[in-house]
Design a protein around this motif. Structure first.
Motif, short mmCIF file in Angstrom:
data_model
loop_
_atom_site.label_atom_id
_atom_site.label_comp_id
_atom_site.label_asym_id
_atom_site.label_seq_id
_atom_site.Cartn_x
_atom_site.Cartn_y
_atom_site.Cartn_z
N ILE A 79 0.86 -1.18 0.00
CA ILE A 79 0.00 0.00 0.00
C ILE A 79 0.90 1.24 0.00
N GLU A 80 0.67 2.16 -0.93
CA GLU A 80 1.48 3.38 -1.01
C GLU A 80 0.59 4.62 -0.87
N LYS A 81 1.11 5.59 -0.14
CA LYS A 81 0.45 6.89 0.00
C LYS A 81 1.51 7.96 -0.22
N ASP A 82 1.15 9.01 -0.95
CA ASP A 82 2.13 10.05 -1.19
C ASP A 82 1.65 11.40 -0.69
N LEU A 83 2.60 12.31 -0.56
CA LEU A 83 2.28 13.69 -0.19
C LEU A 83 3.28 14.61 -0.88
N PRO A 97 4.33 23.97 0.93
CA PRO A 97 3.01 24.61 0.84
C PRO A 97 2.14 24.07 -0.28
N ASN A 98 2.74 23.49 -1.33
CA ASN A 98 1.94 22.91 -2.41
C ASN A 98 1.28 21.60 -2.00
N GLY A 99 1.63 21.10 -0.82
CA GLY A 99 1.01 19.89 -0.28
C GLY A 99 0.04 20.18 0.84
N ASP A 100 -0.42 21.44 0.92
CA ASP A 100 -1.37 21.87 1.95
C ASP A 100 -0.78 21.68 3.35
N LYS A 101 -1.64 21.52 4.35
CA LYS A 101 -1.17 21.49 5.73
C LYS A 101 -0.27 20.28 6.01
N ILE A 102 -0.62 19.13 5.46
CA ILE A 102 0.19 17.94 5.70
C ILE A 102 1.56 18.10 5.06
N GLY A 103 1.62 18.79 3.92
CA GLY A 103 2.91 19.06 3.28
C GLY A 103 3.77 19.99 4.10
N LEU A 104 3.15 20.94 4.80
CA LEU A 104 3.90 21.85 5.66
C LEU A 104 4.44 21.13 6.89
N PHE A 142 10.82 24.73 -2.23
CA PHE A 142 9.59 23.96 -2.01
C PHE A 142 8.35 24.71 -2.51
N LYS A 143 8.41 26.06 -2.51
CA LYS A 143 7.29 26.84 -3.05
C LYS A 143 7.19 26.68 -4.56
N GLN A 144 8.32 26.46 -5.20
CA GLN A 144 8.37 26.40 -6.67
C GLN A 144 8.26 24.99 -7.23
N THR A 145 8.28 23.97 -6.36
CA THR A 145 8.26 22.58 -6.83
C THR A 145 7.13 21.80 -6.18
N SER A 146 6.90 20.63 -6.71
CA SER A 146 5.94 19.69 -6.11
C SER A 146 6.70 18.40 -5.82
N THR A 147 7.52 18.45 -4.77
CA THR A 147 8.37 17.32 -4.41
C THR A 147 7.53 16.26 -3.71
N GLU A 148 7.44 15.11 -4.33
CA GLU A 148 6.56 14.06 -3.84
C GLU A 148 7.32 13.06 -2.97
N SER A 149 6.79 12.79 -1.78
CA SER A 149 7.35 11.79 -0.87
C SER A 149 6.36 10.64 -0.76
N VAL A 150 6.85 9.41 -1.00
CA VAL A 150 5.98 8.23 -1.05
C VAL A 150 6.22 7.37 0.19
N HIS A 151 5.15 7.03 0.87
CA HIS A 151 5.21 6.20 2.08
C HIS A 151 4.54 4.87 1.78
N VAL A 152 5.12 3.79 2.28
CA VAL A 152 4.68 2.46 1.86
C VAL A 152 4.56 1.51 3.05
N ARG A 153 3.58 0.62 2.95
CA ARG A 153 3.42 -0.47 3.91
C ARG A 153 3.33 -1.80 3.17
N PHE A 154 3.96 -2.82 3.75
CA PHE A 154 3.85 -4.19 3.26
C PHE A 154 3.29 -5.04 4.39
N TRP A 155 2.30 -5.87 4.07
CA TRP A 155 1.81 -6.78 5.11
C TRP A 155 1.47 -8.14 4.51
N THR A 156 1.59 -9.16 5.33
CA THR A 156 1.29 -10.51 4.90
C THR A 156 0.86 -11.35 6.09
#
Length: 304
Positions: free
Chosen positions: A228-232, A236-243, A284-298
């Motif tokens: 499962i992957e979630k990104d942000l 400031p281009n990522g709203d409050k969670i990005g800040l 960071f104001k001029q870019t949309s730097t994406e950070s990806v968070h991941v979970r693996f489960w079994t």
């Protein structure tokens, strides 16, 4: 974003040129400094771990993805967190699921020594030396944020240990961040390249998390490995969670150890390094730097 703030209310706890006749840092001293850098126990580092836990819980809308909540609520569930660090994950869950039992293991005892729930225990140990638990002991085994700690060979052993101590029918989950960014600017790229360089000197494969599910699937007696992957977006281009993530990024790069280790790695003065970090605000104001968070489960299967 309000969820993060409410959780946080309840959280527990320049380089001068050395003359030739002065002391020259040995390889051993350099390695010890790097270990302190990777496994920092400073107050600021612990605070970052607390905040990052609730940030991840916010973007995933849960503290875990394995289907174990019913059992946790029912009670009697035994949960192990390997490399528990400041134990934010364990403190959160042990307070929420009072009828289940939680155990944390870490090489550095930065977890609470005295003030903790009665259903939570800690063990100081090096997990690369085999876990001191019997086979098939835990209903849920968890590990997070260790992609910069273990070498590929150590990962093979750690995965086998997670499987070994988990009961048949129990679940294993690994949570981390993909060690790379999408759409970053030149300053952030230089800083992260320096970080990756320090890890490579310890034989850390910074891209291993991209293929961790494939490595996981090589273990015996496990079912399908779910990813499962979630990104942000950082800043400031990522709203409050990005800040929030931007603040974590600045806190990390402005720490004393980061300044010393990364400026040296980049071959620049500490002052030049600090200026680069300050310039990140505008980048960071001029870019949309994406950070990806991941979970693996079994789920662990019955032995054949």
């Amino acid at each position: 974003m309000g969820n993060i703030k409410s959780h946080l209310k309840h959280k527990r706890p320049s380089i001068k040129k050395i003359p030739e006749f002065d002391h020259i840092e040995s390889d051993q001293e350099r390695n010890e400094k790097l270990i302190d850098y990777y496994l920092s126990t400073s107050i600021d580092s612990i605070d970052r771990l607390h905040i990052y836990h609730f940030l991840r819980a916010y973007i995933f809308q849960s503290s875990f993805s394995s289907p174990v909540e019913d059992k946790l609520i029912e009670g009697g569930c035994k949960v192990l967190d390997v490399g528990c660090g400041a134990a934010t994950w364990l403190l959160d869950l042990s307070n929420k699921y009072e009828n289940s039992y939680f155990y944390g293991v870490d090489i550095k005892p930065i977890y609470p020594q005295e003030i903790k729930p009665n259903n939570l225990e800690f063990i100081e140990a090096d997990v690369t030396n085999r876990l001191s638990f019997h086979d098939n002991e835990f209903d849920f085994t968890h590990l997070e944020n260790m992609s910069f700690v273990f070498t590929p060979d150590q990962w093979d052993f750690i995965l086998s240990e997670l499987v070994r101590v988990t009961k048949p029918g129990g679940y294993i989950e690994i949570s981390d961040r993909r060690n790379g960014y999408i759409g970053e600017g030149p300053i952030f790229r230089k800083l992260t390249d320096a970080i990756w360089s320090t890890y490579s000197k310890r034989n850390i494969d910074v891209k291993l998390v991209y293929k961790l599910d494939s490595k996981f699937e090589l273990q015996p007696n496990i079912g399908k490995v779910h990813r499962i992957e979630k990104d942000l977006i950082i800043g400031p281009n990522g709203d409050k969670i990005g800040l929030v993530f931007q603040d974590l990024t600045f806190s990390y790069h402005k720490s004393e150890l980061s300044i010393k280790v990364l400026s040296e790695e980049m071959g620049i003065s500490e002052e030049e390094y600090k200026n680069m970090v300050e310039n990140l605000v505008e980048e960071f104001k001029q870019t949309s730097t994406e950070s990806v968070h991941v979970r693996f489960w079994t789920q662990k299967q019955l032995s054949e």
